[in-house]
Enzyme design. Structure first.
Site, PDB file in Angstrom:
ATOM      1  N   ASP A  88       0.856  -1.200   0.000  1.00 20.79           N
ATOM      2  CA  ASP A  88       0.000   0.000   0.000  1.00 20.79           C
ATOM      3  C   ASP A  88       0.883   1.239   0.000  1.00 20.79           C
ATOM      4  O   ASP A  88       2.057   1.180   0.376  1.00 20.79           O
ATOM      5  CB  ASP A  88      -0.957   0.025   1.196  1.00 20.79           C
ATOM      6  CG  ASP A  88      -0.260   0.154   2.548  1.00 20.79           C
ATOM      7  OD1 ASP A  88       0.819  -0.448   2.726  1.00 20.79           O
ATOM      8  OD2 ASP A  88      -0.783   0.870   3.422  1.00 20.79           O
ATOM      9  N   GLU A 153      -0.028  -0.919   5.925  1.00 18.19           N
ATOM     10  CA  GLU A 153       1.037  -0.338   6.753  1.00 18.19           C
ATOM     11  C   GLU A 153       0.828   1.149   6.951  1.00 18.19           C
ATOM     12  O   GLU A 153       0.991   1.677   8.052  1.00 18.19           O
ATOM     13  CB  GLU A 153       2.413  -0.592   6.102  1.00 18.19           C
ATOM     14  CG  GLU A 153       3.580  -0.395   7.072  1.00 18.19           C
ATOM     15  CD  GLU A 153       4.072   1.045   7.195  1.00 18.19           C
ATOM     16  OE1 GLU A 153       4.812   1.334   8.142  1.00 18.19           O
ATOM     17  OE2 GLU A 153       3.732   1.900   6.355  1.00 18.19           O
TER      18      GLU A 153
END
Ligand code: BES
Ligand code: MN
Ligand code: MN
Length: 456
Positions: A88, A153
């Site tokens: 991400d 994250e």
């Protein structure tokens, strides 16, 4: 190992093209409208890993974005590494400050510009390509590899600790390996042995029920912005130490040896802060910029809002004022402890004219890993072979909360072998990753795998 390195040399241009494909997928985890793209990035990665020979690759669901899990077990007697990364990325805004589209990767002056090029798609992809090089030249990697690539994250890895707890057996390994940190400098290799933790909160002060005319009420009704500004400025004393009661209680002090090592590193704190346009450094009294940013806890106000901010003037006495505040923590401090102390401080100092709302947004533990383990030695030797210079052992000021959980939940230390640069503009416009570092990273990982495999 030499064959794997030669393979990388021969196929590097294709590796870059593939990384570009990966970067074109706008996997912005914060943006719920992008959830489909986040999943697309996971699927792209899984397909890619299967194609290069990883025997078991699964997309594993969480209550949020999925986890890509892969494993290739070559021999029960061999060492096992658990490679972690995140696919991400941060939101690209403000878009107008990008020279080229954040999701249309472009190479300029040897740098690959795109959101996620450094943080962390480019860096996790080094591990994928290193594995490919082993598969294509030796038929298999030299040790057992497991991969865990997450999609949350940048929003605090909410579902990952639970995933680790549920899948302890599956994730069992001798050591975790992460490339999501920076080199000490351009061409200056380093291995990170410490990360800071994080405690992130939001506070709101409410005074009157509605915005008021500041002529009619100003002078008798306390202004929440004035009150909040005072509370925020009181969070530091004249030595730029944090004034929250007990804030430093559990800080593990730097040892004299560590301070000597910090001082001996080739780092000029003053020119480093000038590179970002600041006129001079501002540190806690008695600490250098390097100590201040990596080994001391800090408090920063990240955002503040309230009242009238539109064009022109509006004579208003606002009802509310809010701020987002975060602390970087050092090992010894916990996010629970510091959040509780922040809340106690705000409750105690809220004027009796105001109502306080305090929200815990998220947190994470810092980490310190031993520098003398066989895995650290192998990483050091690997990077030394690539850079012809022994890597420095450094601490980083950023946070990767899952690293503490690898230790607490899985019992694994983490080798942080990162190839970013502070100037890569991660989280900022024009994020980039040097192709020389993408290459050096792949070579370092290939060598690390080979060298660490030999330790058993
Ligand atoms: N890769 C960074 C952390 C990092 C940056 C480590 C630079 C070392 C050097 C990571 O993706 C990140 O941005 N972490 C967040 C914390 C997270 C809980 C949102 C951070 O540090 O703000
Ligand atoms: Mn990252
Ligand atoms: Mn990040």
């Amino acid at each position: 190992m030499d064959k794997a390195l030669a393979y990388t040399e021969a196929h590097f241009d294709r590796f870059v093209d593939e990384l570009k494909d990966f970067l074109r997928i706008p996997s912005v985890s914060t943006d719920s409208k992008r959830a489909g793209d986040v999943r697309k990035a996971a699927e792209w990665l899984a397909v890619h890993m299967r194609a290069l020979g990883v025997e078991k690759v699964d997309i594993m669901e969480t209550a949020g974005h999925p986890i890509v899990y892969g494993e290739h077990l070559v021999d029960p007697a061999a060492s096992t590494i658990l490679v972690y990364g995140h696919y991400d990325v941060q939101p690209p805004e403000p878009l107008e400050l990008w020279t080229s589209d954040p999701f249309d990767p472009q190479v300029r002056d040897g740098n690959l510009y795109a959101r996620g090029s450094c943080d962390d798609k480019g860096q996790l992809f080094m591990h994928v390509k290193a594995a490919e090089a082993w598969f294509q030249t030796e038929g298999r990697p030299p040790l057992n590899v497991k991969y865990i690539f997450e999609g949350e994250e940048e929003i605090g890895s909410k579902h990952l600790p639970g995933f680790l707890r549920e899948h302890k057996e599956l994730l069992a390994a001798d050591v975790a390996v992460v490339s999501d940190t920076a080199l000490f400098g351009s061409g200056v290799p380093s291995i990170t042995y410490g990360l800071r933790g994080l405690a992130y909160v939001e506070v709101t002060l409410q005074g009157p029920a509605i915005d008021l005319h500041s002529g009619v009420y100003g002078g008798a009704v306390h202004n929440p912005i004035n009150a909040l500004a005072r509370m925020i400025s009181d969070l530091h004393d004249e030595n730029h130490r944090v004034t929250i009661e007990g804030f430093y209680d559990n800080v593990i002090p730097l040892t004299p040896e560590e301070r000597e090592t910090f001082a001996s590193l080739p780092f000029d704190g003053e020119s480093w802060v000038r590179e970002v346009g600041a006129s001079k450094s501002k540190t806690e009294t008695g600490y250098s910029p390097l100590e201040g940013t990596t080994a001391r806890p800090t408090l920063d106000c990240n955002g503040i809002w309230g009242g009238f901010t539109g064009e022109g003037a509006k004579t208003v006495l606002p009802a509310k004022a809010s701020a987002k505040i975060s602390c970087r923590l050092v090992p010894g401090q916990t996010p629970e402890e510091i959040t509780a102390k922040l809340e106690a401080h705000f409750r105690k100092h809220t004027p009796d004219t105001m109502k306080l709302t305090f929200t815990d947004l998220h947190g994470g533990h810092g980490a310190l890993t031993p520098t003398d383990s066989p895995a650290m030695q192998a990483a050091s030797d690997a990077m030394e072979a690539v850079y012809h210079q022994k890597p420095y052992m450094v601490r980083s000021g950023g946070s990767i909360p899952i690293v503490a959980d690898f230790k607490r939940i899985l019992g694994q230390d983490t080798v942080l072998m990162g190839f970013g640069l502070d100037s890569d503009a991660i989280h900022s416009p024009n994020e980039k990753f040097g192709l020389d570092r993408f290459r050096a990273g792949i070579d370092s990982v290939i060598r690390f795998m080979g060298l660490y495999a030999r330790t058993r």
